[in-house]
Design a protein around this motif. Structure first.
Motif, PDB file in Angstrom:
ATOM      1  N   GLU B 279       0.840  -1.204   0.000  1.00  0.00           N
ATOM      2  CA  GLU B 279       0.000   0.000   0.000  1.00  0.00           C
ATOM      3  C   GLU B 279       0.881   1.263   0.000  1.00  0.00           C
ATOM      4  OE1 GLU B 279      -0.359  -2.685   1.873  1.00  0.00           O
ATOM      5  OE2 GLU B 279      -2.227  -3.433   0.995  1.00  0.00           O
ATOM      6  N   HIS B 280       1.956   1.205   0.780  1.00  0.00           N
ATOM      7  CA  HIS B 280       2.856   2.355   0.822  1.00  0.00           C
ATOM      8  C   HIS B 280       3.571   2.526  -0.531  1.00  0.00           C
ATOM      9  CE1 HIS B 280       5.121   5.569   2.603  1.00  0.00           C
ATOM     10  NE2 HIS B 280       6.280   4.995   2.293  1.00  0.00           N
ATOM     11  N   ALA B 281       3.937   1.415  -1.147  1.00  0.00           N
ATOM     12  CA  ALA B 281       4.573   1.491  -2.467  1.00  0.00           C
ATOM     13  C   ALA B 281       3.630   2.177  -3.456  1.00  0.00           C
ATOM     14  CB  ALA B 281       4.940   0.083  -2.964  1.00  0.00           C
ATOM     15  N   LEU B 282       2.358   1.826  -3.381  1.00  0.00           N
ATOM     16  CA  LEU B 282       1.381   2.431  -4.298  1.00  0.00           C
ATOM     17  C   LEU B 282       1.250   3.935  -4.035  1.00  0.00           C
ATOM     18  CD1 LEU B 282      -1.283  -0.443  -4.286  1.00  0.00           C
ATOM     19  CD2 LEU B 282       0.067   0.323  -6.249  1.00  0.00           C
ATOM     20  N   VAL B 283       1.336   4.321  -2.769  1.00  0.00           N
ATOM     21  CA  VAL B 283       1.293   5.754  -2.430  1.00  0.00           C
ATOM     22  C   VAL B 283       2.489   6.472  -3.063  1.00  0.00           C
ATOM     23  CG1 VAL B 283       1.572   7.406  -0.524  1.00  0.00           C
ATOM     24  CG2 VAL B 283      -0.041   5.486  -0.292  1.00  0.00           C
ATOM     25  N   LEU B 284       3.669   5.847  -2.946  1.00  0.00           N
ATOM     26  CA  LEU B 284       4.877   6.488  -3.497  1.00  0.00           C
ATOM     27  C   LEU B 284       4.806   6.563  -5.026  1.00  0.00           C
ATOM     28  CD1 LEU B 284       7.788   5.038  -1.306  1.00  0.00           C
ATOM     29  CD2 LEU B 284       6.391   7.076  -0.960  1.00  0.00           C
ATOM     30  N   LEU B 285       4.312   5.491  -5.648  1.00  0.00           N
ATOM     31  CA  LEU B 285       4.167   5.508  -7.111  1.00  0.00           C
ATOM     32  C   LEU B 285       3.245   6.647  -7.520  1.00  0.00           C
ATOM     33  CD1 LEU B 285       3.799   1.654  -7.810  1.00  0.00           C
ATOM     34  CD2 LEU B 285       5.780   3.092  -8.324  1.00  0.00           C
ATOM     35  N   ASP B 286       2.165   6.815  -6.745  1.00  0.00           N
ATOM     36  CA  ASP B 286       1.190   7.860  -7.055  1.00  0.00           C
ATOM     37  C   ASP B 286       1.790   9.251  -6.822  1.00  0.00           C
ATOM     38  OD1 ASP B 286      -1.535   8.633  -7.748  1.00  0.00           O
ATOM     39  OD2 ASP B 286      -1.632   9.354  -5.677  1.00  0.00           O
ATOM     40  N   ARG B 287       2.535   9.377  -5.733  1.00  0.00           N
ATOM     41  CA  ARG B 287       3.125  10.676  -5.379  1.00  0.00           C
ATOM     42  C   ARG B 287       3.994  11.210  -6.524  1.00  0.00           C
ATOM     43  NH1 ARG B 287       6.374  10.448   0.050  1.00  0.00           N
ATOM     44  NH2 ARG B 287       4.265  10.143   0.861  1.00  0.00           N
TER      45      ARG B 287
END
Lengths: 335, 335
Positions: B279-287
């Protein structure tokens, strides 16, 4: 010159006689195992290629071509092709057998990992194909691509045959023709093909390679039960411990009574081995003269190899004599 | 007829349009995966070949050849060659990745063992060489043997690149060109070569296959982070869990601050993953708009593929339109 040293092994005499060609093969192998993009490829390949294998297979291509009077350069490419196929096969074999030692050194799958051995093997197969394509000789491509398929087929057959007491001498021969003799026979056959030798002589060269390859593998399997570790680099009983049903055991199983059969079933099929089992296996092999009969089979194949080669009309009589001597030498180790 | 069903996927339209050729390819594949000596070979091969893959690569050979007006039969052999190379690669990939699922079924290495997957893969490689040799076309042999080497090289490069944060977009592109685009581009190029198409058009076909293959792999890597498991058969986060550094993460790493970099280093390089990391990886990808940028890259490659194909003068305009539509469809899945 080679025949000045009659005590020298035929293999070493051939290596001397063909040293310029062999140097060209080694240079080509080094050039083609390079990879600009993936440095692990030459690392893994060099580990095996530089380990001092005898280069027997590529030497047979060189010897066959030169013996038939070949004046060109394609035999060098084909010899390198044959060595690449052989090296790729060794890399994959060590993964399949979970081996930890090869040519007295740790295997690539142990030093790197199975992944590298699988993929670098694939790379070498592809490289071998590139090399043979460069000769532009479609018949050679046909022979070598058939050999590659036969090798893989023999290895797969071995998977199911190795630990199965139903494996008889016919199945053993199919496995050996695949995993060993296919490359020997292709190696000598293409030597004749690139010279444009008459069909009968190409046939003879193929038969020589096939019979020599079979003899070579039978001797290898025999040495596993009667070898001298110092001389052969093999430890007695490796095949037994790895539960490989090779010719000596197949012969002993065929002659086994119920009790002996139960022993082979427990140790080879079920893999339940105890202290003293190898010693008992050797007793059973001896009781049925299995090693003697195996040796006789190997000598029979050597005679077939020599008979075939005798039908060849060589342009180079010295190389012809050395290839005949090489056949004798294959069984010399177990006389 | 295909264009009567405009809502149908281009891939399915191509399959219908080429159904007679595709049937011939499937018949040839079944005939050549047989082995008289080793029944395990057709068992393992059938498990994969009959699992209902899309046959995208062989279809590209058929489509390219027919689009250029090829009247013969060799395109069927070459399409089967391409599928055999692909199948061999999948067998070895599943061993290397220790995968347990492929095309919604257990992998061969799980159902049988790694040994069978390695050796049957070798057999299929050899079979593919035999098939291409039968065409007698040396240029085709050159293209396909080069592709086989490039594929293996890309796979080896991936071994060292996958878990290394130093892997940049240039290295990623080399890996993708190897493991995916090399076979796509060879598949379309040989279609043009066997027709004797002019050099510029053969070049265009190769460029089309290369760019399409790159787009295809980028989309595959993108779907791993934003896919719908039901539609794509992929679970979000598989690449992350397997610590594969693909384009979305490469872009996020390039834009990462120190804290983010530490996260990627822990999860990808060191493989120490905890609950909530995906989930955190997806946040970073989105950021860092990494998924948007990855999608844009894929679309750029699709445009290159279409531009190349537009330079081809097709003998069959309908197939030309379908191959252009196929390129669009590759990115359609992630629009």
């Amino acid at each position: 010159m080679p025949l000045d040293h009659p005590g020298e092994k035929p293999h070493d005499q051939l290596a001397k006689r063909l040293s310029a060609d062999m140097d060209a093969v080694n240079t080509l192998i080094r050039a083609r195992m390079a990879s600009e993009n993936a440095p692990r490829i030459p690392e893994v390949t060099a580990h095996l290629v530089e380990a001092g294998g005898k280069r027997l297979r590529p030497m047979m291509t060189l010897a066959a071509a030169r013996m038939m009077g070949y004046p060109g350069d394609d035999h060098v490419k084909l010899a390198a092709t044959v060595e690449f196929i052989h090296t790729a096969t060794l890399l994959h074999d060590d993964v399949v057998d979970e081996s930890s030692q090869r040519r007295g050194r740790p295997t690539a799958n142990l030093l790197w990992d199975n992944k590298s051995s699988v993929l670098v093997g694939d790379y070498l197969f592809a490289r071998s194909f590139q090399l043979m394509v460069e000769t532009g000789n479609l018949r050679v491509l046909d022979i070598l691509s058939n050999a590659a398929a036969t090798i893989a087929e023999g290895e797969v057959l071995q998977l199911s045959a190795a630990q199965n007491l139903a494996t008889d001498e016919g199945i053993y021969l199919k496995v050996v023709r695949g995993k060993t003799a296919a490359l020997f026979s292709a190696a000598t056959e293409v030597g004749g093909v690139i010279c444009g030798a008459p069909e009968a002589q190409v046939d003879a060269l193929r038969t020589y390679g096939d019979a020599l390859g079979i003899a070579f593998q039978i001797v290898d399997d025999l040495l596993d039960y009667q070898g001298d570790a110092k001389a052969t680099g093999k430890n007695v009983g490796d095949d037994f411990r790895e539960r490989k049903l090779t010719l000596p055991v197949i012969k002993a199983v065929a002659a086994a009574d119920a009790e002996e059969r139960a022993f082979w079933s427990r140790t080879i099929e079920k893999g339940k081995q105890e202290d003293g089992d190898l010693e008992h296996a050797l007793v059973l092999l001896d009781r049925h003269d299995a090693l003697t009969a195996t040796r006789a089979d190997a000598m029979g194949w050597v005679e077939q190899a020599k008979a075939a080669l005798s039908e060849v009309e060589p342009a180079d009589a010295e190389l012809h004599a050395l290839m005949l001597a090489l056949a004798d030498y294959v069984v010399e180790r177990v006389r």
